[in-house]
Design a protein around this motif. Structure first.
Motif, PDB file in Angstrom:
ATOM      1  N   LEU A 132       9.999  53.936  -4.924  1.00 45.13           N
ATOM      2  CA  LEU A 132       9.405  55.247  -5.161  1.00 45.13           C
ATOM      3  C   LEU A 132       9.881  56.224  -4.101  1.00 45.13           C
ATOM      4  N   PRO A 133      10.077  57.487  -4.456  1.00 44.09           N
ATOM      5  CA  PRO A 133      10.481  58.478  -3.450  1.00 44.09           C
ATOM      6  C   PRO A 133       9.334  58.762  -2.494  1.00 44.09           C
ATOM      7  N   PRO A 134       9.636  59.219  -1.294  1.00 51.21           N
ATOM      8  CA  PRO A 134       8.560  59.560  -0.347  1.00 51.21           C
ATOM      9  C   PRO A 134       7.663  60.653  -0.915  1.00 51.21           C
ATOM     10  N   ARG A 135       6.392  60.550  -0.614  1.00 55.62           N
ATOM     11  CA  ARG A 135       5.465  61.572  -1.088  1.00 55.62           C
ATOM     12  C   ARG A 135       5.630  62.836  -0.253  1.00 55.62           C
ATOM     13  N   SER A 136       5.211  63.949  -0.818  1.00 55.75           N
ATOM     14  CA  SER A 136       5.317  65.237  -0.136  1.00 55.75           C
ATOM     15  C   SER A 136       4.340  65.305   1.027  1.00 55.75           C
ATOM     16  N   ALA A 137       4.703  66.107   2.018  1.00 60.17           N
ATOM     17  CA  ALA A 137       3.814  66.293   3.160  1.00 60.17           C
ATOM     18  C   ALA A 137       2.526  66.993   2.764  1.00 60.17           C
ATOM     19  N   ASN A 138       2.536  67.676   1.617  1.00 59.68           N
ATOM     20  CA  ASN A 138       1.343  68.375   1.141  1.00 59.68           C
ATOM     21  C   ASN A 138       0.447  67.504   0.275  1.00 59.68           C
ATOM     22  N   ASP A 139       0.884  66.272  -0.016  1.00 61.67           N
ATOM     23  CA  ASP A 139       0.061  65.369  -0.811  1.00 61.67           C
ATOM     24  C   ASP A 139      -1.119  64.860   0.007  1.00 61.67           C
ATOM     25  N   HIS A 140      -2.265  64.725  -0.655  1.00 62.50           N
ATOM     26  CA  HIS A 140      -3.469  64.230   0.007  1.00 62.50           C
ATOM     27  C   HIS A 140      -3.891  62.902  -0.623  1.00 62.50           C
TER      28      HIS A 140
END
Length: 474
Positions: free
Chosen positions: A306-314
């Motif tokens: 899976l690609p890294p999650r965004s820094a804005n993801d909670h």
């Protein structure tokens, strides 16, 4: 130092997980490129080599074009026609004039002229036409000192990078430039020169055998000095985050079936489907252990694809709330209420309208403590309760004023039976919800599913706990 044998595989796992590995070193560029190619940070063609090959092709094309444009040689007859008819010596076009007199061409030495073709390339457009995302690039510290914003954009637009002969402040600048492009940067280092970059990075990873300054600047220390430990840490971090999302989704799923009965009981004047003490039994009994065992759930290797999650993801996302409240929560509430009304309608012959008026708590009181409106309601309800009056001399005798206290108590037991059905349905649906939360992208019956024996034991405990409070007499 020779690379550890685990490093190539670890870098390959990083690429698979969408992590961009960049080598930043003080070594010679050729050494850095050779190591990068052997370990895996560089797998694509170098942009400099591609540009050099293109420029050579342009040079060959320009020379070929110029040779085609040269005038054709004149024939002998045409040359004779150009010689003047007078007796004066002919003035050759290329003769050299000295002191105002023409030099005799017979006395001149032969001159060899070499033609040089220059292909001018605009520096700003020297990489025009290249898809930078398909190339790797090598940058030295001397190059960085001359960089402007345009150069940084060009370099960081490439897919793979290698920085050589870099100074400490340049390592820090590389981190800043990556962060400007929205990248989350983890920097590794072991020396004093790496400390500024370790401090500037989002995650500073110091090597256990490194200097005290590097360890102080970093947030994480690799005790075994193995790059593969970083990849293992990334995998464990993704598993923890994934399991936390599963646990939160599981917990919020029973919020709706626990809260909605109070709203419906107040709005529709129907019996309360779940008492407060039952909510505590669910939260602290049947749901607690299964929810904890989700943390021990193993995740298949696809998590590193899976690609890294965004820094804005909670941790709690709108998708999770929709899944927990509107999808799982609605289903659990529906089946729990199905069981609740099944007891009244199928078990005792009441209709939904018959239950309108049994306000919360009135069926737990003495008949004499009810107001006149409630006494009238239960008197009419008694006449619709054949299960109550059939064994008590008929409706008229059983529903007489003196026997209404017994009827209210009997109806309270009926409500308790319906509430037990609601409790059982909610608990069983939550156990099924726990199983479905094990894998978000894999079927429950997939053979790749690994056994979580802790979850199985917790479910057996929850079933026993549920049966004890339902079937053990008061």
């Amino acid at each position: 130092d020779p690379p550890r044998p685990t490093v190539p595989g670890a870098i390959k796992d990083c690429h698979k997980a969408g992590i961009h590995v960049i080598m930043v070193t003080g070594d010679h560029p050729e050494t850095a490129v050779a190591i990068s190619k052997s370990l895996g940070p560089i797998t694509l063609p170098l942009l400099s080599e591609a540009k050099k090959a293109r420029d050579q092709e342009r040079l060959k094309g320009s020379l070929a074009t110029k040779s085609e444009e040269k005038p054709a040689a004149k024939k002998v007859e045409e040359v004779k026609a150009d010689i003047p008819a007078s007796n004066e010596p002919a003035a050759f076009p290329d003769e050299t004039v000295k002191g105002g007199k023409a030099e005799d061409p017979n006395n001149r030495s032969t001159n060899h002229v070499t033609e040089t073709t220059v292909v001018e390339i605009d520096e700003k457009d020297e990489y025009e036409g290249f898809d930078l995302s398909q190339y790797s690039i090598v940058v030295t510290g001397d190059d960085i000192t001359k960089f402007d914003q345009h150069d940084w954009d060009r370099v960081l637009s490439c897919k793979e990078h290698c920085f050589a002969r870099t100074q400490p402040e340049q390592k820090q600048m590389i981190v800043w430039r990556l962060q400007e492009r929205g990248q989350i940067v983890a920097m590794t280092g072991d020396g004093v020169n790496d400390a500024p970059a370790l401090k500037a990075a989002n995650v500073g990873v110091a090597v256990g055998s490194g200097t005290a300054v590097a360890k102080e600047a970093g947030q994480i220390i690799i005790a075994d000095d193995d790059f593969n430990s970083i990849v293992v840490g990334v995998r464990e971090g993704r598993i923890i985050f994934e399991n936390l999302k599963k646990a939160v989704t599981f917990v919020i799923s029973h919020a709706l079936p626990e809260l909605l009965p109070y709203v419906l009981a107040f709005a529709l004047n129907i019996p309360l489907a779940i008492e407060t003490i039952v909510i505590l039994l669910i939260d602290l009994g049947t749901d607690m252990l299964p929810g904890i065992t989700i943390a021990y759930e193993s995740v298949d290797d696809r998590i590193m694809s899976l690609p890294p999650r965004s820094a804005n993801d909670h941790l709690i996302s709108p998708k999770m709330l929709i899944l927990g409240y509107l999808f799982a929560g609605v289903q659990i509430t529906f089946f729990a209420y199905w069981n609740f009304f099944w007891v009244f309608i199928v078990g005792y012959g009441y209709s939904f309208n018959d239950l309108r008026g049994a306000k919360q708590g009135t069926y737990r009181k003495e008949y004499v403590d009810l107001d006149s409106e409630q006494q009238t309601y239960y008197s009419n309800l008694c006449l619709k309760s054949p299960d109550f009056y059939n064994g008590r001399g008929g409706a008229a005798a059983a529903c007489a004023q003196g026997n209404m206290g017994e009827f209210v108590s009997w109806f309270g037991d009926v409500v308790s039976e319906a509430q037990a059905a609601y409790f059982i349905a909610l608990s069983v649906m939550q156990l099924a919800n726990c199983l479905s939360r094990r894998q978000q992208i894999m079927s429950l019956f997939d053979p790749k599913q690994k056994l979580n024996w802790r979850m199985l034991l917790s479910m057996l405990f929850s079933i026993g706990f549920m049966c004890f409070f339902v079937y053990v007499p008061k």
